[in-house]
Design a protein around this motif. Structure first.
Motif, PDB file in Angstrom:
ATOM      1  N   GLY A 310       0.793  -1.333  -0.068  1.00  9.76           N
ATOM      2  CA  GLY A 310      -0.308   0.025   0.101  1.00  9.76           C
ATOM      3  C   GLY A 310       0.863   1.162   0.090  1.00  9.76           C
ATOM      4  O   GLY A 310       0.511   2.234  -0.165  1.00  9.76           O
ATOM      5  N   GLY A 311       2.054   1.201   0.328  1.00 10.65           N
ATOM      6  CA  GLY A 311       2.946   2.230   0.086  1.00 10.65           C
ATOM      7  C   GLY A 311       3.489   2.692   1.379  1.00 10.65           C
ATOM      8  O   GLY A 311       3.159   2.271   2.574  1.00 10.65           O
ATOM      9  N   ALA A 312       4.434   3.751   1.411  1.00 10.20           N
ATOM     10  CA  ALA A 312       5.289   4.267   2.850  1.00 10.20           C
ATOM     11  C   ALA A 312       5.860   5.434   2.389  1.00 10.20           C
ATOM     12  O   ALA A 312       6.239   5.598   1.409  1.00 10.20           O
ATOM     13  N   ASN A 313       5.845   6.318   3.557  1.00  6.43           N
ATOM     14  CA  ASN A 313       6.934   7.339   3.499  1.00  6.43           C
ATOM     15  C   ASN A 313       8.160   6.823   3.760  1.00  6.43           C
ATOM     16  O   ASN A 313       8.253   6.293   4.801  1.00  6.43           O
ATOM     17  N   GLY A 337       3.012   7.659  -6.332  1.00  4.14           N
ATOM     18  CA  GLY A 337       2.635   8.303  -5.016  1.00  4.14           C
ATOM     19  C   GLY A 337       2.680   7.335  -3.697  1.00  4.14           C
ATOM     20  O   GLY A 337       2.265   7.836  -2.615  1.00  4.14           O
ATOM     21  N   ARG A 338       2.995   6.053  -4.041  1.00  6.15           N
ATOM     22  CA  ARG A 338       2.969   5.090  -2.916  1.00  6.15           C
ATOM     23  C   ARG A 338       4.405   5.075  -2.378  1.00  6.15           C
ATOM     24  O   ARG A 338       4.471   4.061  -1.218  1.00  6.15           O
ATOM     25  N   LEU A 339       5.428   5.865  -2.791  1.00  2.00           N
ATOM     26  CA  LEU A 339       6.764   5.629  -2.156  1.00  2.00           C
ATOM     27  C   LEU A 339       7.103   6.955  -2.190  1.00  2.00           C
ATOM     28  O   LEU A 339       7.190   7.482  -3.213  1.00  2.00           O
ATOM     29  N   GLN A 371      -1.658   9.622   4.769  1.00  2.40           N
ATOM     30  CA  GLN A 371      -2.453   8.971   4.100  1.00  2.40           C
ATOM     31  C   GLN A 371      -1.981   7.462   3.801  1.00  2.40           C
ATOM     32  O   GLN A 371      -2.553   6.630   3.691  1.00  2.40           O
ATOM     33  N   LEU A 372      -0.529   7.574   3.704  1.00  2.00           N
ATOM     34  CA  LEU A 372       0.129   6.284   3.509  1.00  2.00           C
ATOM     35  C   LEU A 372       0.286   5.205   4.583  1.00  2.00           C
ATOM     36  O   LEU A 372       0.448   5.944   5.852  1.00  2.00           O
TER      37      LEU A 372
END
Length: 648
Positions: A310-313, A337-339, A371-372
């Motif tokens: 789902g992604g991450a900062n 936008g997921r990383l 949101q991530l």
């Protein structure tokens, strides 16, 4: 006049593929210089792949009718293609040159990989959204559906066609056509094994992939420079033992001694358990570390795993190792936008703990970042090149506070490459047993003694960390094919023991050399120059780095130009001594001091703005790295002599 053994192509003398494989290649293989089999190479006069390849072809032309044959001195005189195996080695470029000659293309269009899938992935990731149609008559699909979905998350549009390439006639305009041939097609092709003239790439395909080799037929659709970036950031060239064995096969050798060996399973288990001990978590065969072809391959697999979840900062230092930084940027640009990468500054007098906390607070206040589903703090301990060691108790507190604010998964991945036996997972567990933590290490340095490239990620006891490491291992196995190769594992199994003692000895040399450097600078400038290196207190905790960095004081009345060139001038003065090597790595066990200016080497992908913050008085950092065993007195004398010359 060019002999019958050579031909003229566009006015340049060329040697026939048959003469190369049957006559010249056996000579070359018998004469390979020992340094070619290393992982780091002198960087004082790097040629690049293309220039090295042309020099090799020129040598082939000269030796085609020369009864003296190719000697070791001839190969040494060629120079070095690159300074680090992960970018290119002389052996891998030699193989690429031979294959380029067989196909009648420039070496810039031929790439070997330590992966069977990365040749296709590299094309897809650089295709700018175009469909990559892969034609293969092999019974087993090259990627399964889950792998294709993972790659699609990065914008790779790969379609598989189990059909002959003749079916590509109906390919949509703009699509890229790859022909995937049998594993040994580039070795045993009947139509070009004994040929006098090159065998071209078929007109209806843009590239041919066979085993771990990519040969580009259409350089307008597939840009070589872009492929090279993907290879050096997500994989490596073919490993030296495998490339050398492939060259032997091309030369028709039946010498089974050239086939790379693999370690026993029990030895691999012992090695993996040692990695867990080094990282500071109990050995557990049910949650073993994942090992990859390079450190960056490990990072790439981890980032793919986060994207798939789902992604991450990702929060990392603005002057982190340039390869890690550029890799993160590359995947960020493709992950929709997921990383998302954020940075913190540690240059100069900046307090690393305060900088990390400030950046975490900013992320917590950023509604878009919230949101991530996860945040990954990727931090070097000690940092590169500043050698700063963050207090792990403070770090645990910052992460707990951040998690309380954002209510999502927060993982810390500690890059322990400079201090592999620092047991950081144990320390983090003491401060917060619930904190998911991972240790990352480039194994190309102290653990392997510089004998091979490799990288690892080691999970602590938490379920999330273990899931992420398992996910990275799966990504390496099924998507990227970047799990460590058998020859790499053999080197690691043969060399990991004793790394703790080697690091302690190297740290002792580092302290002695640092004291000599500071004393020499003080004597010649009256400036008490600080060093960026690990304190005795942190060394006692296991942070026994073999490296320090420093900014020399500007000479009196020096111009801005003199100051800007001072760091490299000092490195040049050191490396006239054979005890010192102009090279980017560290942790080697070869009796040499490695010297570099990070701003122009390891930080090549870092912005000028961030690198400028490292300079003091217009003088950039110099980094010196020391081996476990060396003539310490001779090292200190050379360091002092170079200082005297700089300030004479």
């Amino acid at each position: 006049m060019v002999s019958a053994a050579t031909q003229s192509t566009a006015g340049a003398a060329r040697v026939s593929p048959r003469i190369v494989t049957q006559k010249l290649l056996p000579q070359l293989l018998a004469a390979i210089p020992a340094p070619w089999r290393g992982t780091t190479f002198n960087n004082s006069n790097l040629l690049g792949r293309e220039v090295f390849s042309q020099r090799l072809i020129d040598l082939f032309v000269r030796k085609a009718d020369d009864p003296t044959g190719i000697a070791t001195k001839d190969l040494t005189a060629l120079g070095n293609a690159e300074d680090y195996l992960r970018v290119a080695s002389n052996v891998s470029v030699t193989l690429e040159t031979v294959l380029a000659l067989r196909h009648g293309v420039d070496v810039s269009r031929v790439f070997t990989f330590a992966s069977s899938r990365l040749p296709i992935v590299a094309v897809a990731l650089t295709a700018k959204g175009r469909e990559v149609r892969v034609y293969s008559e092999q019974a087993t699909p090259l990627f399964d559906a889950k792998a294709l979905t993972t790659l699609a998350d990065l914008g790779a549009n790969i379609t598989l066609h189990q059909a002959p390439v003749s079916a590509a006639a109906s390919t949509p305009d703009g699509a890229i056509v790859l022909l995937a041939r049998s594993d040994d097609a580039h070795i045993v092709d009947a139509d070009d094994a004994d040929c006098e003239t090159p065998t071209p790439i078929p007109d209806n395909v843009d590239a041919v992939v066979s085993s771990n080799v990519l040969v580009i037929g259409n350089p307008e659709k597939i840009v070589s420079a872009d492929v090279l970036v993907i290879r050096k950031r997500m994989s490596t060239p073919m490993t030296t033992p495998v490339a050398e064995a492939t060259l032997h096969r091309l030369a028709g050798s039946n010498n089974t001694a050239t086939t790379p060996a693999a370690p026993a399973d029990a030895d691999v288990d012992t090695f993996l358990a040692h990695l867990q001990t080094l990282a500071g978590t109990p050995a557990d065969a049910t949650a073993q570390p994942a090992v990859f072809t390079s450190g960056l391959s490990a990072v790439a697999a981890m980032w793919l795993t986060l994207v798939a979840r789902g992604g991450a900062n990702v929060l990392m230092a603005s002057t982190a190792y340039g390869g890690s930084s550029q890799l993160t940027d590359l995947l960020h640009a493709r992950a929709g936008g997921r990383l998302v990468k954020s940075t913190f500054d540690i240059q100069g007098d900046a307090d690393i703990a305060a900088s990390v906390k400030t950046s975490l607070d900013a992320l917590a206040a950023d509604e878009a970042a919230r949101q991530l589903p996860a945040t990954m703090l990727f931090i070097e301990v000690p940092s590169n090149p500043d050698q700063k060691v963050i207090d792990l108790g403070d770090l645990s507190g910052f992460l707990a506070e951040y998690r309380a604010k954002v209510g999502k998964d927060v993982i810390v991945m500690v890059d322990a490459t400079f201090a592999p036996s620092s047991h950081v997972l144990a320390t983090l567990r003491e401060h917060n047993p619930e904190q998911p933590a991972i240790v990352f290490m480039s194994l190309s340095k102290s653990v392997s003694r510089g004998m091979t490239t490799a990288g690892t990620v080691v999970a602590n006891h938490t379920a999330l960390a273990r899931d992420l490491v398992a996910g990275a291992a799966a990504a390496a196995a099924t998507v990227l094919d970047t799990a460590a190769t058998p020859d790499q594992l053999l080197f690691l199994c043969q060399n990991h023991e004793g790394v703790e003692a080697r690091c302690e000895k190297a740290y002792g040399t580092t302290v002695a050399a640092g004291n000599a450097l500071r004393a020499a600078v003080l004597a010649h400038t009256s400036v008490d120059m600080p060093l960026s290196y690990v304190s005795p207190e942190n060394a006692a905790k296991g942070f026994t780095s073999s490296t320090f960095s420093f900014n020399l004081p500007p000479p009196r009345d020096a111009t801005a130009g003199i100051n800007a060139a001072l760091a490299q001038r000092y490195v040049d003065l050191l490396t006239v001594d054979p005890l010192f090597k102009p090279c980017v790595s560290f942790g080697q066990d070869n009796g040499l001091v490695y010297c570099t200016v990070p701003a122009t080497s390891t930080q090549g992908a870092i912005s000028q703005e961030h690198k400028a913050k490292q300079a003091r008085g217009g003088v950039q950092l110099v980094r010196l790295s020391f081996p476990p065993t060396i003539d310490v007195d001779a090292v200190c004398q050379r360091i002092a002599s170079a200082v005297a010359t700089v300030y004479a």
